[in-house]
Design a protein around this motif. Structure first.
Motif, PDB file in Angstrom:
ATOM      1  N   UNK A 141     -46.267 -13.416 -70.410  1.00 49.81           N
ATOM      2  CA  UNK A 141     -44.952 -12.887 -70.050  1.00 49.81           C
ATOM      3  C   UNK A 141     -45.037 -11.471 -69.499  1.00 49.81           C
ATOM      4  N   UNK A 142     -45.920 -10.677 -70.106  1.00 49.26           N
ATOM      5  CA  UNK A 142     -46.123  -9.325 -69.588  1.00 49.26           C
ATOM      6  C   UNK A 142     -46.728  -9.351 -68.185  1.00 49.26           C
ATOM      7  N   UNK A 143     -47.687 -10.284 -67.982  1.00 51.26           N
ATOM      8  CA  UNK A 143     -48.297 -10.390 -66.662  1.00 51.26           C
ATOM      9  C   UNK A 143     -47.244 -10.713 -65.612  1.00 51.26           C
ATOM     10  N   UNK A 144     -46.314 -11.573 -65.957  1.00 50.99           N
ATOM     11  CA  UNK A 144     -45.255 -11.912 -65.008  1.00 50.99           C
ATOM     12  C   UNK A 144     -44.348 -10.715 -64.742  1.00 50.99           C
ATOM     13  N   UNK A 145     -44.068  -9.907 -65.765  1.00 53.90           N
ATOM     14  CA  UNK A 145     -43.213  -8.732 -65.562  1.00 53.90           C
ATOM     15  C   UNK A 145     -43.923  -7.634 -64.768  1.00 53.90           C
ATOM     16  N   UNK A 146     -45.273  -7.623 -64.829  1.00 57.49           N
ATOM     17  CA  UNK A 146     -46.033  -6.624 -64.078  1.00 57.49           C
ATOM     18  C   UNK A 146     -45.981  -6.856 -62.565  1.00 57.49           C
ATOM     19  N   UNK A 147     -45.474  -7.988 -62.142  1.00 57.24           N
ATOM     20  CA  UNK A 147     -45.349  -8.223 -60.700  1.00 57.24           C
ATOM     21  C   UNK A 147     -44.180  -7.431 -60.106  1.00 57.24           C
ATOM     22  N   UNK A 148     -43.421  -6.745 -60.927  1.00 59.35           N
ATOM     23  CA  UNK A 148     -42.333  -5.873 -60.467  1.00 59.35           C
ATOM     24  C   UNK A 148     -42.761  -4.425 -60.685  1.00 59.35           C
ATOM     25  N   UNK A 149     -42.861  -3.660 -59.582  1.00 58.09           N
ATOM     26  CA  UNK A 149     -43.239  -2.251 -59.666  1.00 58.09           C
ATOM     27  C   UNK A 149     -41.974  -1.417 -59.738  1.00 58.09           C
ATOM     28  N   UNK A 150     -41.790  -0.738 -60.867  1.00 55.61           N
ATOM     29  CA  UNK A 150     -40.598   0.076 -61.079  1.00 55.61           C
ATOM     30  C   UNK A 150     -41.017   1.523 -61.271  1.00 55.61           C
ATOM     31  N   UNK A 151     -40.120   2.435 -60.955  1.00 56.68           N
ATOM     32  CA  UNK A 151     -40.385   3.864 -61.115  1.00 56.68           C
ATOM     33  C   UNK A 151     -40.255   4.238 -62.582  1.00 56.68           C
ATOM     34  N   UNK A 152     -41.281   4.898 -63.084  1.00 53.29           N
ATOM     35  CA  UNK A 152     -41.227   5.322 -64.477  1.00 53.29           C
ATOM     36  C   UNK A 152     -40.572   6.687 -64.647  1.00 53.29           C
ATOM     37  N   UNK A 153     -40.421   7.452 -63.544  1.00 48.02           N
ATOM     38  CA  UNK A 153     -39.756   8.749 -63.584  1.00 48.02           C
ATOM     39  C   UNK A 153     -38.871   8.875 -62.336  1.00 48.02           C
ATOM     40  N   UNK A 154     -37.967   9.829 -62.365  1.00 50.13           N
ATOM     41  CA  UNK A 154     -37.133  10.116 -61.198  1.00 50.13           C
ATOM     42  C   UNK A 154     -37.879  11.070 -60.274  1.00 50.13           C
ATOM     43  N   UNK A 155     -37.715  10.833 -58.974  1.00 53.91           N
ATOM     44  CA  UNK A 155     -38.401  11.685 -58.023  1.00 53.91           C
ATOM     45  C   UNK A 155     -38.145  11.234 -56.596  1.00 53.91           C
ATOM     46  N   UNK A 156     -38.957  11.786 -55.686  1.00 55.08           N
ATOM     47  CA  UNK A 156     -38.834  11.510 -54.256  1.00 55.08           C
ATOM     48  C   UNK A 156     -40.081  10.770 -53.797  1.00 55.08           C
ATOM     49  N   UNK A 157     -39.883   9.707 -53.019  1.00 56.75           N
ATOM     50  CA  UNK A 157     -41.000   8.943 -52.478  1.00 56.75           C
ATOM     51  C   UNK A 157     -41.655   9.770 -51.364  1.00 56.75           C
ATOM     52  N   UNK A 158     -42.889  10.150 -51.551  1.00 53.06           N
ATOM     53  CA  UNK A 158     -43.604  10.975 -50.571  1.00 53.06           C
ATOM     54  C   UNK A 158     -44.650  10.205 -49.794  1.00 53.06           C
ATOM     55  N   UNK A 159     -44.905   8.951 -50.159  1.00 47.84           N
ATOM     56  CA  UNK A 159     -45.915   8.194 -49.428  1.00 47.84           C
ATOM     57  C   UNK A 159     -45.831   6.708 -49.725  1.00 47.84           C
ATOM     58  N   UNK A 160     -46.122   5.900 -48.702  1.00 53.74           N
ATOM     59  CA  UNK A 160     -46.190   4.446 -48.832  1.00 53.74           C
ATOM     60  C   UNK A 160     -47.598   4.030 -48.436  1.00 53.74           C
ATOM     61  N   UNK A 161     -48.326   3.404 -49.364  1.00 56.38           N
ATOM     62  CA  UNK A 161     -49.723   3.057 -49.122  1.00 56.38           C
ATOM     63  C   UNK A 161     -49.950   1.564 -48.938  1.00 56.38           C
ATOM     64  N   UNK A 162     -48.934   0.732 -49.056  1.00 57.43           N
ATOM     65  CA  UNK A 162     -49.096  -0.718 -48.886  1.00 57.43           C
ATOM     66  C   UNK A 162     -47.795  -1.290 -48.352  1.00 57.43           C
ATOM     67  N   UNK A 163     -47.925  -2.393 -47.607  1.00 52.70           N
ATOM     68  CA  UNK A 163     -46.783  -3.024 -46.969  1.00 52.70           C
ATOM     69  C   UNK A 163     -46.678  -4.481 -47.415  1.00 52.70           C
ATOM     70  N   UNK A 164     -45.484  -5.098 -47.256  1.00 51.39           N
ATOM     71  CA  UNK A 164     -45.327  -6.522 -47.595  1.00 51.39           C
ATOM     72  C   UNK A 164     -46.306  -7.399 -46.814  1.00 51.39           C
TER      73      UNK A 164
END
Length: 403
Positions: free
Chosen positions: A188-211
């Motif tokens: 169940x944890x493995x299935x939930x790990x497929x969702x990447x969520x922000x653990x803190x508030x902040x500004x996105x400064x970089x995107x390193x992977x695409x769909x």
């Protein structure tokens, strides 16, 4: 009237001359004579040697070398960065099917950033749930056997050893159930790990992977600059890093607009960058109007200032290159000529060059027009038209003082 002679035939084998007036000569004869005279004149003129032109005596402006306090302040270009910047990635491998985060977006804690294809993990979770159900059935059956054999033991129909075997089977079934439940929780944890969520508030400064990209576990996908304190990050050469200490105050000046801010040296790198061979310094910025992330600021460390230090300086117009070295023209008042003097430049002070070696206070050097002079050339000291009698009486004095 001048006369000339010509030959006239008299008879066979006999010739005689007679005088003919010059004005009666043919035109071609006169042209030949004129050409001969001009050629002779040109030849005589070419053989004569011209006297060389005397070298002009140039007027030069002089500067008297003297020590003066420096006024320049060292400043470094820095970049505003977040004190903490996180590189977030999935905890399980998979193929990215969706990315919700965009560059420069402000996100909150718990907000969805990206998602993997979770079908395989969902199937594994279903398989684990089936194993839990099977283990629970085995445990319930073993529990029923123990209850039934316990009643038979009370009636003395079975021995105590038989009851103990049933109780052991119940414990084994319970352990299998616990194991299956743990595996279900893991899947169940493995299935939930497929969702990447922000653990803190902040500004996105970089995107390193695409769909559509397949990533391994832990591969950075999104970079987030956490909300909170900001640092001005810059690099200093190794001859200056020893003067910087943690806790020193610096002045941070925005490049675009805004009042100067106060800063404190928070971190000095212990080792140099392997490529640039410089040391990274982080300054904590204090104030309400902190420049945005990525903005350029100028940092002026007070420990690296040269304000008030006495040194010899010259304007750059007095310097010239001679055989790969920097040199100046020194004026000799006794002979009224100039000589070349090699100097060593230490650093720059605004538009002035700080002289480390080669000159002494009191020397007079040429301030301008250094590229039209030659060693030993006679010069005169330039005097402005509005010069006072005191200035005219002292031709060796400088027009300006070089620090």
């Amino acid at each position: 009237m001048s006369m000339s002679t010509v030959d006239a035939p008299m008879g066979r084998g006999d010739r005689t001359s007679r005088w003919v007036p010059r004005g009666d000569r043919p035109a071609w004869a006169r042209a030949i004579a004129l050409a001969v005279i001009v050629s002779a004149g040109v030849a005589l003129a070419g053989c004569s040697r011209k006297e060389p032109q005397p070298e002009p005596v140039r007027a030069v402006k002089l500067l008297t070398v003297g020590a003066a306090p420096l006024h320049a302040q060292l400043e470094y270009s820095a970049e505003v960065r977040a004190r903490v910047e996180s590189r977030l990635g999935f905890r399980v491998p998979g193929k990215i099917v969706e990315r919700q985060a965009e560059l420069g977006q402000h996100v909150k804690a718990g907000q969805l950033l990206a998602q993997l294809d979770a079908r395989d993990y969902q199937l594994s979770a279903q398989a684990a749930q089936a194993q839990v159900n099977a283990a629970r059935t085995q445990r319930d059956l073993a529990a029923a056997d123990v209850q039934r054999y316990s009643k038979l033991k009370e009636q003395s129909f079975i021995s105590g050893a038989e009851l103990e075997r049933r109780e052991a089977s119940l414990k084994a079934a319970q352990a299998s159930l616990d194991q299956a439940q743990a595996q279900l929780a893991s899947q169940g944890n493995q299935a939930s790990y497929t969702r990447l969520v922000a653990d803190v508030s902040g500004v996105v400064t970089g995107i390193d992977a695409e769909p559509g990209q397949v990533v391994a576990a832990g591969t950075p996908v999104v970079r987030i600059a956490q909300d909170g304190p900001r640092d001005a990050v810059f690099s200093v050469p190794e001859d200056k890093v020893a003067q910087l200490r943690t806790g020193q105050e610096v002045t941070v000046r925005p490049w675009a607009e805004g009042a100067p801010l106060k800063g404190t040296v928070r971190e000095v790198a212990a080792s140099a960058d392997p490529v640039t061979r410089t040391f990274l310094v982080k300054v904590a910025i204090e104030g309400a109007q902190v420049p945005p992330l990525g903005a350029t600021v100028y940092v002026e460390p007070g420990a690296l200032g040269r304000e008030g230090i006495q040194a010899l300086t010259l304007p750059t117009t007095a310097l010239r290159q001679e055989g790969g070295q920097t040199a100046v023209w020194v004026y000799d008042a006794a002979s009224g000529s100039v000589r070349s003097q090699v100097v060593r430049i230490a650093t720059a002070d605004g538009n002035q060059a700080v002289i480390a070696d080669g000159l002494q206070p009191g020397m007079q050097v040429v301030a301008t027009g250094v590229h039209v002079l030659s060693p030993g050339q006679k010069v005169t000291v330039y005097q402005p038209r509005s010069a006072s009698p005191q200035e005219t009486a002292a031709p060796g004095a400088s027009a300006a003082s070089a620090n």
